[in-house]
Design a protein around this motif. Structure first.
Motif, PDB file in Angstrom:
ATOM      1  N   ILE A  22       4.233   8.384   3.221  1.00 48.68           N
ATOM      2  CA  ILE A  22       3.975   8.153   4.644  1.00 48.68           C
ATOM      3  C   ILE A  22       5.112   7.383   5.322  1.00 48.68           C
ATOM      4  O   ILE A  22       5.556   7.777   6.410  1.00 48.68           O
ATOM      5  N   PRO A  23       5.630   6.280   4.750  1.00 51.72           N
ATOM      6  CA  PRO A  23       6.758   5.592   5.412  1.00 51.72           C
ATOM      7  C   PRO A  23       7.961   6.507   5.593  1.00 51.72           C
ATOM      8  O   PRO A  23       8.662   6.432   6.607  1.00 51.72           O
ATOM      9  N   MET A  24       8.208   7.389   4.613  1.00 57.02           N
ATOM     10  CA  MET A  24       9.330   8.313   4.726  1.00 57.02           C
ATOM     11  C   MET A  24       9.103   9.300   5.873  1.00 57.02           C
ATOM     12  O   MET A  24      10.020   9.617   6.622  1.00 57.02           O
ATOM     13  N   LEU A  25       7.851   9.772   6.027  1.00 60.49           N
ATOM     14  CA  LEU A  25       7.534  10.704   7.109  1.00 60.49           C
ATOM     15  C   LEU A  25       7.761  10.054   8.472  1.00 60.49           C
ATOM     16  O   LEU A  25       8.275  10.689   9.399  1.00 60.49           O
ATOM     17  N   LEU A  26       7.386   8.796   8.594  1.00 63.28           N
ATOM     18  CA  LEU A  26       7.568   8.092   9.867  1.00 63.28           C
ATOM     19  C   LEU A  26       9.041   7.949  10.216  1.00 63.28           C
ATOM     20  O   LEU A  26       9.453   8.158  11.363  1.00 63.28           O
ATOM     21  N   ASN A  27       9.857   7.614   9.229  1.00 58.52           N
ATOM     22  CA  ASN A  27      11.298   7.495   9.467  1.00 58.52           C
ATOM     23  C   ASN A  27      11.924   8.854   9.736  1.00 58.52           C
ATOM     24  O   ASN A  27      12.847   8.975  10.546  1.00 58.52           O
ATOM     25  N   GLU A  28      11.421   9.864   9.058  1.00 52.91           N
ATOM     26  CA  GLU A  28      11.926  11.217   9.271  1.00 52.91           C
ATOM     27  C   GLU A  28      11.666  11.669  10.713  1.00 52.91           C
ATOM     28  O   GLU A  28      12.537  12.252  11.368  1.00 52.91           O
ATOM     29  N   ALA A  29      10.445  11.395  11.203  1.00 45.75           N
ATOM     30  CA  ALA A  29      10.108  11.759  12.583  1.00 45.75           C
ATOM     31  C   ALA A  29      10.959  10.979  13.580  1.00 45.75           C
ATOM     32  O   ALA A  29      11.378  11.505  14.615  1.00 45.75           O
ATOM     33  N   LYS A  30      11.247   9.716  13.248  1.00 44.59           N
ATOM     34  CA  LYS A  30      12.032   8.877  14.146  1.00 44.59           C
ATOM     35  C   LYS A  30      13.467   9.382  14.280  1.00 44.59           C
ATOM     36  O   LYS A  30      14.017   9.455  15.390  1.00 44.59           O
ATOM     37  N   PHE A  31      14.087   9.755  13.154  1.00 43.26           N
ATOM     38  CA  PHE A  31      15.502  10.112  13.172  1.00 43.26           C
ATOM     39  C   PHE A  31      15.759  11.607  13.360  1.00 43.26           C
ATOM     40  O   PHE A  31      16.795  11.997  13.903  1.00 43.26           O
TER      41      PHE A  31
ATOM     42  N   GLY B  15      13.114  13.892  14.425  1.00 47.93           N
ATOM     43  CA  GLY B  15      12.207  14.513  15.387  1.00 47.93           C
ATOM     44  C   GLY B  15      10.881  14.902  14.762  1.00 47.93           C
ATOM     45  O   GLY B  15      10.802  15.241  13.579  1.00 47.93           O
ATOM     46  N   MET B  16       9.814  14.884  15.591  1.00 51.56           N
ATOM     47  CA  MET B  16       8.477  15.184  15.113  1.00 51.56           C
ATOM     48  C   MET B  16       8.347  16.631  14.635  1.00 51.56           C
ATOM     49  O   MET B  16       7.706  16.914  13.627  1.00 51.56           O
ATOM     50  N   LYS B  17       8.953  17.559  15.378  1.00 46.31           N
ATOM     51  CA  LYS B  17       8.852  18.969  15.011  1.00 46.31           C
ATOM     52  C   LYS B  17       9.460  19.224  13.637  1.00 46.31           C
ATOM     53  O   LYS B  17       8.873  19.919  12.796  1.00 46.31           O
ATOM     54  N   PHE B  18      10.652  18.663  13.415  1.00 46.32           N
ATOM     55  CA  PHE B  18      11.317  18.817  12.126  1.00 46.32           C
ATOM     56  C   PHE B  18      10.430  18.272  11.004  1.00 46.32           C
ATOM     57  O   PHE B  18      10.245  18.909   9.959  1.00 46.32           O
ATOM     58  N   MET B  19       9.891  17.061  11.214  1.00 45.41           N
ATOM     59  CA  MET B  19       9.068  16.426  10.190  1.00 45.41           C
ATOM     60  C   MET B  19       7.835  17.262   9.867  1.00 45.41           C
ATOM     61  O   MET B  19       7.488  17.463   8.702  1.00 45.41           O
ATOM     62  N   LEU B  20       7.138  17.764  10.896  1.00 43.32           N
ATOM     63  CA  LEU B  20       5.905  18.528  10.678  1.00 43.32           C
ATOM     64  C   LEU B  20       6.175  19.837   9.936  1.00 43.32           C
ATOM     65  O   LEU B  20       5.425  20.206   9.022  1.00 43.32           O
ATOM     66  N   VAL B  21       7.246  20.535  10.335  1.00 44.42           N
ATOM     67  CA  VAL B  21       7.575  21.800   9.662  1.00 44.42           C
ATOM     68  C   VAL B  21       7.969  21.545   8.213  1.00 44.42           C
ATOM     69  O   VAL B  21       7.511  22.231   7.293  1.00 44.42           O
TER      70      VAL B  21
ATOM     71  N   LEU C 161       5.801  22.861   4.895  1.00 41.10           N
ATOM     72  CA  LEU C 161       6.420  23.691   3.858  1.00 41.10           C
ATOM     73  C   LEU C 161       6.429  22.988   2.502  1.00 41.10           C
ATOM     74  O   LEU C 161       6.262  23.628   1.457  1.00 41.10           O
ATOM     75  N   THR C 162       6.615  21.677   2.530  1.00 45.19           N
ATOM     76  CA  THR C 162       6.594  20.905   1.286  1.00 45.19           C
ATOM     77  C   THR C 162       5.215  20.929   0.646  1.00 45.19           C
ATOM     78  O   THR C 162       5.086  21.079  -0.579  1.00 45.19           O
TER      79      THR C 162
END
Length: 238
Positions: free
Chosen positions: A129-138, A140-146, A150-151
């Motif tokens: 979860i912390p990685m997902l939050l940082n991923e969305a921050k840097f 973008g939300m769309k990138f993180m969700l896709v 897929l993961t």
């Protein structure tokens, strides 16, 4: 002397190969070799700080959570709830991926299915979860969700395939021959030295594995304490 050296090399073959590789690398490229030694030292220091805590937490969870509960929620018949719980456990867990291995050994021994073990390990590595939050921050939300979707699909696919190929009996479960009722699962033993420190009269370390000394009397109270303290439950008394 030669027999002791041979025994050490045999019991620590991987370590010896790594040391020799560093020596060769240092002779070829001293700067790169020294940098490799520094990096290894950093990770060894990190492991020495983290793994004792993981062993303690694993032992506590093993004592608190019953085998029936593990089978019910993470066993082969857990189905969808087992999958969901496995993703949750992996996603909220803290620490590097190597910290997950003793935890998963304990879960499997108490009845968790191979499929759910794969999901826990995979989500521990790439769906925190912390990685997902940082991923969305840097990114973008769309990138993180896709990427997350897929993961998840990939993890479900690989866990299903692994469960079809790898069976419970394929996992290391070889035990030493019982010594007056005491046996140690050598493959499960992680060399944490808990048993040899708590009950040195009975247990000792042979290389990186625990073994049972010859004895005449047993302190059953102390033995049960050691059995419960073993983070991977490698010790049994029948």
């Amino acid at each position: 002397m030669m027999s002791k050296a041979y025994k050490f090399v045999k019991n620590n073959l991987f370590l010896v190969v790594v040391i020799l590789s560093y020596l060769v690398l240092t002779l070829i490229n001293p700067q790169l070799g020294l940098q490799g030694v520094k990096n290894s030292g950093y990770y060894i220091k990190e492991m020495l700080m983290i793994m004792p805590v993981i062993f303690v937490l694993t032992a506590l969870l093993d004592s608190w959570v019953s085998k029936d509960a593990i089978i019910k929620y993470l066993g082969k018949n857990a189905k969808a709830k087992g999958v969901v719980l496995s993703f949750v456990l992996g996603s909220i867990s803290a620490g590097p991926i190597y910290a997950a291995f003793p935890f998963c050994v304990m879960l499997h021994k108490k009845g968790a299915s191979i499929k759910n073990i794969v999901i826990i390990l995979s989500s521990w590595a790439v769906v925190k979860i912390p990685m997902l939050l940082n991923e969305a921050k840097f990114l973008g939300m769309k990138f993180m969700l896709v990427r997350w979707a897929l993961t998840i699909i990939a993890i479900l696919t690989f866990s299903w395939i692994t469960a079809k190929i790898v069976k419970d009996e394929d996992l290391p479960n070889e035990k030493t021959a019982p010594t007056q009722g005491i046996s140690i699962n050598k493959n499960a033993c992680m060399g944490c030295t808990v048993c040899s420190k708590k009950y040195s009269v009975l247990f000792e370390m042979d290389g990186k594995k625990a073994c049972v000394k010859e004895y005449t009397d047993l302190d059953m109270g102390l033995l049960q304490t050691v059995i419960q303290a073993c983070p991977v439950k490698a010790i049994e008394y029948n």
